[in-house]
Scaffold this motif. Structure first.
Motif, PDB file in Angstrom:
ATOM      1  N   UNK A   1       0.817  -1.208   0.000  1.00 24.54           N
ATOM      2  CA  UNK A   1       0.000   0.000   0.000  1.00 24.54           C
ATOM      3  C   UNK A   1       0.850   1.258   0.000  1.00 24.54           C
ATOM      4  N   UNK A   2       2.021   1.196   0.592  1.00 24.74           N
ATOM      5  CA  UNK A   2       2.882   2.372   0.624  1.00 24.74           C
ATOM      6  C   UNK A   2       3.415   2.713  -0.762  1.00 24.74           C
ATOM      7  N   UNK A   3       3.830   1.714  -1.504  1.00 23.02           N
ATOM      8  CA  UNK A   3       4.489   1.975  -2.785  1.00 23.02           C
ATOM      9  C   UNK A   3       3.587   1.797  -3.998  1.00 23.02           C
ATOM     10  N   UNK A   4       2.592   0.930  -3.914  1.00 27.21           N
ATOM     11  CA  UNK A   4       1.804   0.623  -5.096  1.00 27.21           C
ATOM     12  C   UNK A   4       0.422   1.283  -5.119  1.00 27.21           C
ATOM     13  N   UNK A   5      -0.134   1.588  -3.969  1.00 28.53           N
ATOM     14  CA  UNK A   5      -1.527   2.041  -3.931  1.00 28.53           C
ATOM     15  C   UNK A   5      -1.718   3.466  -3.421  1.00 28.53           C
ATOM     16  N   UNK A   6      -0.650   4.182  -3.146  1.00 32.08           N
ATOM     17  CA  UNK A   6      -0.818   5.513  -2.560  1.00 32.08           C
ATOM     18  C   UNK A   6      -1.454   6.501  -3.541  1.00 32.08           C
ATOM     19  N   UNK A   7      -1.113   6.439  -4.818  1.00 26.11           N
ATOM     20  CA  UNK A   7      -1.707   7.380  -5.772  1.00 26.11           C
ATOM     21  C   UNK A   7      -3.198   7.110  -5.949  1.00 26.11           C
ATOM     22  N   UNK A   8      -3.587   5.852  -5.974  1.00 24.74           N
ATOM     23  CA  UNK A   8      -5.011   5.525  -6.084  1.00 24.74           C
ATOM     24  C   UNK A   8      -5.753   5.980  -4.833  1.00 24.74           C
ATOM     25  N   UNK A   9      -5.129   5.828  -3.676  1.00 20.63           N
ATOM     26  CA  UNK A   9      -5.753   6.275  -2.434  1.00 20.63           C
ATOM     27  C   UNK A   9      -5.989   7.771  -2.409  1.00 20.63           C
ATOM     28  N   UNK A  10      -5.018   8.528  -2.881  1.00 20.02           N
ATOM     29  CA  UNK A  10      -5.187   9.984  -2.944  1.00 20.02           C
ATOM     30  C   UNK A  10      -6.278  10.366  -3.937  1.00 20.02           C
ATOM     31  N   UNK A  11      -6.378   9.620  -5.026  1.00 21.40           N
ATOM     32  CA  UNK A  11      -7.421   9.881  -6.017  1.00 21.40           C
ATOM     33  C   UNK A  11      -8.810   9.605  -5.424  1.00 21.40           C
ATOM     34  N   UNK A  12      -8.946   8.497  -4.706  1.00 21.31           N
ATOM     35  CA  UNK A  12     -10.227   8.172  -4.079  1.00 21.31           C
ATOM     36  C   UNK A  12     -10.549   9.177  -2.986  1.00 21.31           C
ATOM     37  N   UNK A  13      -9.526   9.605  -2.260  1.00 18.93           N
ATOM     38  CA  UNK A  13      -9.738  10.576  -1.187  1.00 18.93           C
ATOM     39  C   UNK A  13     -10.257  11.903  -1.728  1.00 18.93           C
ATOM     40  N   UNK A  14      -9.824  12.287  -2.909  1.00 20.64           N
ATOM     41  CA  UNK A  14     -10.304  13.536  -3.507  1.00 20.64           C
ATOM     42  C   UNK A  14     -11.748  13.433  -3.988  1.00 20.64           C
ATOM     43  N   UNK A  15     -12.188  12.225  -4.335  1.00 17.35           N
ATOM     44  CA  UNK A  15     -13.533  12.079  -4.894  1.00 17.35           C
ATOM     45  C   UNK A  15     -14.590  11.700  -3.860  1.00 17.35           C
ATOM     46  N   UNK A  16     -14.204  11.281  -2.661  1.00 14.91           N
ATOM     47  CA  UNK A  16     -15.172  10.836  -1.666  1.00 14.91           C
ATOM     48  C   UNK A  16     -14.999  11.608  -0.367  1.00 14.91           C
ATOM     49  N   UNK A  17     -16.066  12.192   0.109  1.00 13.78           N
ATOM     50  CA  UNK A  17     -16.020  12.950   1.351  1.00 13.78           C
ATOM     51  C   UNK A  17     -15.776  12.037   2.549  1.00 13.78           C
ATOM     52  N   UNK A  18     -16.271  10.799   2.491  1.00 10.51           N
ATOM     53  CA  UNK A  18     -16.090   9.855   3.605  1.00 10.51           C
ATOM     54  C   UNK A  18     -14.619   9.496   3.765  1.00 10.51           C
ATOM     55  N   UNK A  19     -13.973   9.121   2.669  1.00  5.02           N
ATOM     56  CA  UNK A  19     -12.552   8.779   2.742  1.00  5.02           C
ATOM     57  C   UNK A  19     -11.699   9.995   3.075  1.00  5.02           C
ATOM     58  N   UNK A  20     -12.113  11.138   2.577  1.00  2.00           N
ATOM     59  CA  UNK A  20     -11.373  12.358   2.862  1.00  2.00           C
ATOM     60  C   UNK A  20     -11.418  12.690   4.350  1.00  2.00           C
ATOM     61  N   UNK A  21     -12.598  12.602   4.948  1.00  2.00           N
ATOM     62  CA  UNK A  21     -12.705  12.913   6.375  1.00  2.00           C
ATOM     63  C   UNK A  21     -12.001  11.863   7.233  1.00  2.00           C
ATOM     64  N   UNK A  22     -12.102  10.594   6.859  1.00  2.00           N
ATOM     65  CA  UNK A  22     -11.409   9.542   7.593  1.00  2.00           C
ATOM     66  C   UNK A  22      -9.898   9.706   7.499  1.00  2.00           C
ATOM     67  N   UNK A  23      -9.406  10.041   6.319  1.00  2.00           N
ATOM     68  CA  UNK A  23      -7.977  10.279   6.148  1.00  2.00           C
ATOM     69  C   UNK A  23      -7.486  11.460   6.960  1.00  2.00           C
ATOM     70  N   UNK A  24      -8.295  12.494   7.018  1.00  2.00           N
ATOM     71  CA  UNK A  24      -7.897  13.674   7.794  1.00  2.00           C
ATOM     72  C   UNK A  24      -7.845  13.377   9.290  1.00  2.00           C
ATOM     73  N   UNK A  25      -8.817  12.608   9.772  1.00  2.00           N
ATOM     74  CA  UNK A  25      -8.830  12.235  11.191  1.00  2.00           C
ATOM     75  C   UNK A  25      -7.575  11.429  11.536  1.00  2.00           C
ATOM     76  N   UNK A  26      -7.224  10.483  10.694  1.00  2.00           N
ATOM     77  CA  UNK A  26      -6.044   9.644  10.968  1.00  2.00           C
ATOM     78  C   UNK A  26      -4.765  10.474  10.878  1.00  2.00           C
TER      79      UNK A  26
END
Length: 114
Positions: free
Chosen positions: A61-86
């Motif tokens: 996840x650190x090397x292969x999936x981080x760009x996809x995670x950032x992309x999903x975080x930009x498109x979903x308010x739920x993932x964005x808020x969860x990411x910010x809390x963490x």
């Protein structure tokens, strides 16, 4: 598996495989290891398999999936808020998430993608 010379490698390999994407079955395999090898050797096999699987999950996840995670975080308010809390909560929130009912493989992926 118990009668093979290197039969204990089989459940460790299965633990590693079920750590991705993460899959279910970790608890069932842990019970099988306890039944086949006994409490203490089974515990060592489960601990080794879990540790190796978590390390693999961490680096994947650190090397292969981080760009996809950032992309999903930009498109979903739920993932964005969860990411910010963490991110803002730091170690304390990561520890609480680790001890919660959320499966450990998901929290490893969540901490790295966010």
């Amino acid at each position: 598996m118990h009668n093979f010379k290197f039969g204990w490698i089989i459940p460790i390999a299965i633990f590693f495989v079920i750590s991705f994407p993460p899959l279910f079955g970790h608890e069932i395999l842990a019970i099988v290891c306890g039944l086949v090898w006994g409490v203490w050797i089974g515990f060592a096999i489960v601990a080794a398999g879990t540790f190796i699987g978590e390390i693999g999950n961490f680096y994947a996840f650190k090397h292969l999936c981080s760009t996809r995670g950032h992309k999903i975080e930009k498109s979903s308010i739920i993932y964005s808020s969860l990411g910010r809390v963490v991110r803002e909560g730091g170690f304390k929130i990561a520890l609480i998430a680790r001890y919660s009912a959320i499966p450990p493989h998901f929290t490893t992926a969540l901490k790295l993608v966010t």
